[in-house]
Design a protein around this motif. Structure first.
Motif, PDB file in Angstrom:
ATOM      1  N   ALA A   1      41.824  34.442  36.044  1.00  0.00           N
ATOM      2  CA  ALA A   1      43.088  35.184  36.049  1.00  0.00           C
ATOM      3  C   ALA A   1      43.437  35.653  37.461  1.00  0.00           C
ATOM      4  O   ALA A   1      44.590  35.550  37.897  1.00  0.00           O
ATOM      5  CB  ALA A   1      42.982  36.383  35.099  1.00  0.00           C
ATOM      6  N   LYS A   2      42.449  36.147  38.206  1.00  0.00           N
ATOM      7  CA  LYS A   2      42.701  36.609  39.570  1.00  0.00           C
ATOM      8  C   LYS A   2      43.141  35.437  40.453  1.00  0.00           C
ATOM      9  O   LYS A   2      44.023  35.583  41.308  1.00  0.00           O
ATOM     10  CB  LYS A   2      41.448  37.272  40.141  1.00  0.00           C
ATOM     11  N   GLN A   3      42.526  34.266  40.234  1.00  0.00           N
ATOM     12  CA  GLN A   3      42.912  33.100  41.028  1.00  0.00           C
ATOM     13  C   GLN A   3      44.358  32.692  40.727  1.00  0.00           C
ATOM     14  O   GLN A   3      45.130  32.353  41.640  1.00  0.00           O
ATOM     15  CB  GLN A   3      41.968  31.932  40.737  1.00  0.00           C
TER      16      GLN A   3
ATOM     17  N   ILE B   1      49.609  33.840  32.162  1.00  0.00           N
ATOM     18  CA  ILE B   1      48.213  33.892  32.604  1.00  0.00           C
ATOM     19  C   ILE B   1      47.306  34.261  31.441  1.00  0.00           C
ATOM     20  O   ILE B   1      46.192  33.730  31.304  1.00  0.00           O
ATOM     21  CB  ILE B   1      48.058  34.889  33.770  1.00  0.00           C
ATOM     22  N   THR B   2      47.768  35.170  30.580  1.00  0.00           N
ATOM     23  CA  THR B   2      46.980  35.554  29.402  1.00  0.00           C
ATOM     24  C   THR B   2      46.595  34.333  28.588  1.00  0.00           C
ATOM     25  O   THR B   2      45.426  34.145  28.226  1.00  0.00           O
ATOM     26  CB  THR B   2      47.787  36.530  28.521  1.00  0.00           C
ATOM     27  N   TYR B   3      47.567  33.478  28.307  1.00  0.00           N
ATOM     28  CA  TYR B   3      47.302  32.287  27.508  1.00  0.00           C
ATOM     29  C   TYR B   3      46.475  31.271  28.289  1.00  0.00           C
ATOM     30  O   TYR B   3      45.608  30.586  27.723  1.00  0.00           O
ATOM     31  CB  TYR B   3      48.614  31.649  27.041  1.00  0.00           C
TER      32      TYR B   3
ATOM     33  N   TYR C   1      45.703  43.118  24.997  1.00  0.00           N
ATOM     34  CA  TYR C   1      44.239  43.064  24.980  1.00  0.00           C
ATOM     35  C   TYR C   1      43.712  42.538  26.311  1.00  0.00           C
ATOM     36  O   TYR C   1      42.756  43.060  26.877  1.00  0.00           O
ATOM     37  CB  TYR C   1      43.764  42.170  23.831  1.00  0.00           C
ATOM     38  N   PHE C   2      44.362  41.481  26.824  1.00  0.00           N
ATOM     39  CA  PHE C   2      43.967  40.938  28.137  1.00  0.00           C
ATOM     40  C   PHE C   2      44.055  42.019  29.213  1.00  0.00           C
ATOM     41  O   PHE C   2      43.152  42.145  30.050  1.00  0.00           O
ATOM     42  CB  PHE C   2      44.874  39.753  28.492  1.00  0.00           C
TER      43      PHE C   2
ATOM     44  N   SER D   1      44.708  47.529  36.555  1.00  0.00           N
ATOM     45  CA  SER D   1      45.515  46.782  35.601  1.00  0.00           C
ATOM     46  C   SER D   1      45.996  45.502  36.279  1.00  0.00           C
ATOM     47  O   SER D   1      46.051  45.438  37.517  1.00  0.00           O
ATOM     48  CB  SER D   1      46.710  47.613  35.145  1.00  0.00           C
ATOM     49  N   PRO D   2      46.337  44.460  35.516  1.00  0.00           N
ATOM     50  CA  PRO D   2      46.835  43.224  36.136  1.00  0.00           C
ATOM     51  C   PRO D   2      48.043  43.473  37.042  1.00  0.00           C
ATOM     52  O   PRO D   2      48.147  42.882  38.118  1.00  0.00           O
ATOM     53  CB  PRO D   2      47.207  42.351  34.937  1.00  0.00           C
TER      54      PRO D   2
END
Length: 527
Positions: free
Chosen positions: A474-476, A488-490, A499-500, A511-512
């Motif tokens: 996710a960070k990438q 990105i979650t999916y 939840y992600f 947080s994202p």
């Protein structure tokens, strides 16, 4: 394709409306026309249209009454009322009935098409949402047995606690309970020989159906070798013994009807909370020491009825202490505990043969527990009948020593490339529904062994390692793409953005949204 039913008592109005719709839409199909309320109710029940245009003023049953009647059997139909009345009271009544929109007589073609197009779009969106919920529900249904097995493993075998354990329990919906207890289902040799247990999925499905039919909520663990742990919860106010005996009897009857191996079930005592279930599991193991009992199940609290005269109240606690020490890898303490058991038999005046048999039963339970943990130690055997209690202690120590050597060898440095293969497989498939069983199958190993390997090699639970892989991915994606957080979650394997976000903040510390803000390029900061 959206299906539509036209209801109007004027044939000219019905024909004109159908012509406008057919010429204005390629994805709306007129499935019927009704000239009055009774005909509308019959056609709606038979055709199940997505949209119904309903004339309000008709002879006999009025349009609003027809809507109420249709709503009783079809909650999803979307209604567009057609009326010559444009009043506030009418609008209020229509809204209360869930009408999507309305058309005034007469209406221009553009208004008709705009109104029907809007409602058809809403219906399509609702249909997609229902289909999405149905897919999510089906995925959840397939996933729940895996979640149950993972929870049972963590509660009973004390793997490194997962940061997701409470959330997994919340996903299942922890039942309102008056106490839980553990059943250890043994699948022994059948009358036709050494029958293989049923397929794990088939066995779990049968047990799940039985639990549901019995009204006893529970969680089913993984089948390992020929035994399967099951956590059952008695409902508030129910008797533990009545619940345990009734469930044990039903399980035995159902497994016998299914053919295959002969079942025997050991049942542990009740626990006040989830953190005490491991004690109940140890008791369930001890309750299964004599699988020849005709009832084919045994409660731990009934062991004294089948045992030789007891040498004292300390015996059961010492036996459970030996199991706990083995589970923790404390072999020296386990050996010392086994020696204390021998001493207790001797000091209480037990015959040597009975003492050796009882110690042998404890060692068999130790071997079963190790098998559950992924170690193949085989069944322990004394080489001969001991001639003294001193010799019994020496033989017992030697058997425990050999088990300790076997587990130490299995828990030692893994084969070259095995850890790397596991890590690569998880990273390559982290965005999928990746279970521990699937990872174990990819490297051709026992799931329990893989779980223990994660703990020894990485110092964490498998699911935590998978979560870290997903968070790194996710960070990438945040660094290298402009994708939305929902996308990105999916992409990283989750289905719920909320939840992600919670997991991301727990692992990363931000947080994202906040994390993404820290990735602004220097040029962006200077603007």
């Amino acid at each position: 394709m959206i299906t539509l039913l036209i209801v109007d008592d004027e044939p000219i109005e019905r024909t004109a409306l159908q012509r406008m719709i057919e010429e204005g839409f390629d994805d709306v199909e007129i499935v019927g026309q009704a000239a009055n309320g009774r005909e509308a109710i019959e056609l709606a029940a038979r055709l199940k249209p997505d949209v119904i245009t309903m004339d309000i003023k008709m002879p006999g049953i009025g349009g609003l009454q027809v809507i109420e009647r249709i709503r009783e059997t079809d909650k999803d139909a979307a209604f567009i009322v057609v009326t010559a009345y444009d009043t506030f009271e009418f609008a209020q009544q229509a809204l209360r009935m869930g009408v999507r929109d309305y058309l005034l007589k007469p209406s221009k073609t553009a208004v008709v098409l705009e109104t029907i197009g809007k409602v058809a779009g809403d219906v399509k969106a609702s249909r997609r949402e229902r289909e999405s919920r149905a897919r999510d529900k089906e995925r959840l249904r397939r996933m729940l047995p895996v979640v149950e097995a993972d929870i049972v493993s963590q509660l009973l075998f004390d793997y490194a606690p997962s940061v997701h354990l409470n959330e997994l329990i919340a996903l299942l919906g922890e039942p309102e309970i008056g106490g839980g207890f553990v059943l250890n289902v043994l699948l022994l040799e059948g009358s036709a020989g050494d029958d293989a247990p049923a397929e794990p999925e088939e066995l779990q499905a049968r047990l799940a159906e039985l639990l549901e039919a019995s009204g006893v909520p529970g969680w089913i663990g993984r089948l390992s070798g020929k035994q399967l742990p099951l956590v059952a919860f008695k409902t508030p106010g129910a008797s533990y013994r009545q619940t345990a005996v009734g469930l044990g009897r039903r399980l035995v009857q159902a497994l016998r009807r299914g053919g295959g191996p002969e079942p025997f079930i050991g049942i542990g005592g009740p626990s006040a909370g989830l953190n005490e279930l491991r004690r109940s599991y140890h008791e369930a193991l001890l309750a299964a020491v004599d699988p020849s009992l005709p009832a084919r199940f045994c409660l731990y609290e009934d062991l004294a009825r089948h045992d030789a005269p007891s040498p004292g109240d300390r015996m059961p606690e010492l036996e459970k202490a030996v199991l706990e020490d083995v589970r923790r890898g404390g072999w020296e303490a386990a050996t010392a505990g086994a020696w204390r058991l021998v001493d207790l038999h001797e000091s209480s005046g037990q015959p040597l043969g009975i003492a050796q048999q009882r110690i042998f039963e404890v060692l068999v339970i130790v071997a079963r527990m190790l098998e559950e943990m992924g170690y193949e130690v085989g069944k322990p055997y004394y080489s001969r009948l001991a001639s003294s209690f001193v010799q019994l202690k020496a033989e017992t120590g030697a058997l425990l020593g050999r088990m300790a050597e076997t587990t130490a060898l299995a828990a030692g440095e893994p084969e070259p490339g095995l850890v790397a293969s596991m890590k690569k497989f998880i990273k390559d498939h982290a965005s999928e529904d990746l279970s521990l069983e699937r990872v174990a199958a990819a490297v051709d190993r026992n799931p329990f062994y893989v779980s223990k390997l994660f703990k020894s090699q990485f110092g964490m639970n498998y699911i935590d390692y998978l979560t870290e892989c997903r968070m790194e991915a996710a960070k990438q994606l945040m660094r290298e793409t402009d994708k939305s957080l929902k996308e990105i979650t999916y992409d990283v394997g989750y289905r719920d953005p909320n939840y992600f976000s919670r997991v991301f903040k727990k692992i990363v510390g931000h947080s994202p949204t906040d994390y993404r803000k820290t990735l602004l390029r220097p040029a962006d900061r200077n603007r």
